[in-house]
Enzyme design. Structure first.
Site, short mmCIF file in Angstrom:
data_model
loop_
_atom_site.label_atom_id
_atom_site.label_comp_id
_atom_site.label_asym_id
_atom_site.label_seq_id
_atom_site.Cartn_x
_atom_site.Cartn_y
_atom_site.Cartn_z
N GLY B 91 0.86 -1.18 0.00
CA GLY B 91 0.00 0.00 0.00
C GLY B 91 0.89 1.22 0.00
N SER B 123 5.65 -5.50 -1.39
CA SER B 123 5.75 -4.09 -1.78
C SER B 123 6.11 -3.20 -0.58
CB SER B 123 4.44 -3.68 -2.46
OG SER B 123 4.59 -2.45 -3.11
N ALA B 124 5.23 -2.35 -0.10
CA ALA B 124 5.56 -1.48 1.05
C ALA B 124 6.00 -2.32 2.25
CB ALA B 124 4.35 -0.62 1.43
N HIS B 160 8.44 -3.24 -7.36
CA HIS B 160 7.83 -2.89 -8.67
C HIS B 160 8.90 -2.27 -9.57
CE1 HIS B 160 3.65 -3.24 -7.06
NE2 HIS B 160 4.15 -2.69 -5.97
#
Lengths: 237, 237
Positions: B91, B123-124, B160
């Site tokens: 997120g 991701s985060a 990413h």
């Protein structure tokens, strides 16, 4: 309030030279001013202040104005006090804002610009003219004492705004999704300025200049598409 | 040092379901554990903690494990103390790190994971496992008390990760340029993890998993291309 700002998405448009696409607007904004104070603090690709100032100087000289980098002064505060006009160049927004705070010139710039001194910002230089740097695209490679910026205008800009690509297979957030996330925590308008676009702010009036248009985002509202030449005075209310 | 981490670039690969592409690695990492503590603080697209936990729960349940969100506990510290394993979802990295600091669980997570508790990040959630969040792609929509992260590993990840597009007419910085800018101010390794890639960290060994490879950046060095299956133990030295 007195305002005389040119907030540019990007300094270099694809296939053109540095500041080419916004040279006419810069010349009009500077009008009868003789000199420009350049702030090279954003250091694109890590460029030194000296090298970055040289690039800006060569370009602004060709437009018929003198340019001096803030790095050429012993005291950055005196540089701002004596300035005729100010140009804050792009690069990394976090590096730029941190240096603006550390050099103690945030309030001084604000006072001078609110009394009518022309302000030109490109990319990160447009971000720091806004309420906060919370809609920059840059990596947070250094930790500034705050995300609060100069607040020369009461909204935010997202420079280099990119429309979602319907053919993309990349799953990272689109720019629009990121701005929507901003609006879960903040209420300010965000102007997505496409490359080639700029905002001309004259006192209480804003006109979208350039060729590519912009997209205005607000929490709980559908984005607005703005065409070149249209007014955006509502952003100041 | 004991380490049992799976640091994933992205939770959802184009055309596939949530956690599909990393399900096998997650199952292997969790091994004989029964339950997973989920941290939904990153709130992708502003999702509530409850809704985000529901998505993670449905998926992890199908893999044969129980999942409880930290939001389902009265005291987040007790949640971490009692956890069997931990999964921090993706997120917004700034929102996530701020909430981790404010809930007072940074040190606790670090202690538990350094004693061998399995850690999964997407991701985060992978960004915050690293030395700092300075190589996130996210917008700084909220101001955390520091950019320092959990430091479960002594390097940074750029999730990413996107290779430069030679046909692009966009003039915003490429991911590689942004990471190079990071290296003007910082010396840590940065692993550009393409979507579909993940790092499996077992004590002092790292293996690149997934299908898409990774690119490792270091100041004053040429980037290294790493293929799936290759070792990256040097990142821990």
């Amino acid at each position: 309030m007195k305002r005389n700002l040119l907030l540019i998405s990007n300094s270099t448009l694809y296939g053109r030279g540095y500041l080419d696409h916004c040279a006419d607007e810069i010349k009009k904004l500077l009008d009868n001013k003789k000199t420009v104070l350049f702030i090279p603090y954003a250091r694109p690709s890590g460029l030194t202040h000296k090298k970055y100032t040289k690039i800006a100087k060569d370009c602004i000289n060709k437009m018929g104005f003198e340019l001096k980098g803030i790095n050429e002064y012993t005291d950055p505060k005196i540089a701002v006090e004596q300035a005729d006009s100010i140009f804050i160049g792009g690069g990394n927004t976090f590096v730029l804002l941190k240096e603006l705070y550390e050099s103690g010139i945030m309030d001084l710039i604000k006072i001078r610009v609110e009394r009518g001194m022309p302000y030109i910002g490109t990319s990160a230089g447009s971000n720091v003219a806004c309420k906060s740097i919370m809609t920059t695209n840059d990596m947070p490679i250094t930790y500034p004492p705050s995300f609060k910026a100069l607040e020369l205008v009461p909204f935010n800009i997202n420079p280099h705004y990119l429309d979602p690509d319907p053919n993309s297979k990349h799953m990272g957030e689109t720019r629009e999704t990121r701005i929507r996330e901003f609006h879960f925590f903040n209420q300010d308008y965000v102007v997505g300025l496409r490359e080639g676009s700029m905002l001309l702010v004259k006192d209480d009036n804003i006109t979208l200049k350039g060729s590519t248009g912009a997209r205005v985002f607000k929490n709980n509202k559908e984005p607005l598409e703005i065409k070149p030449g249209e007014k955006l005075d509502f952003l100041l209310k």
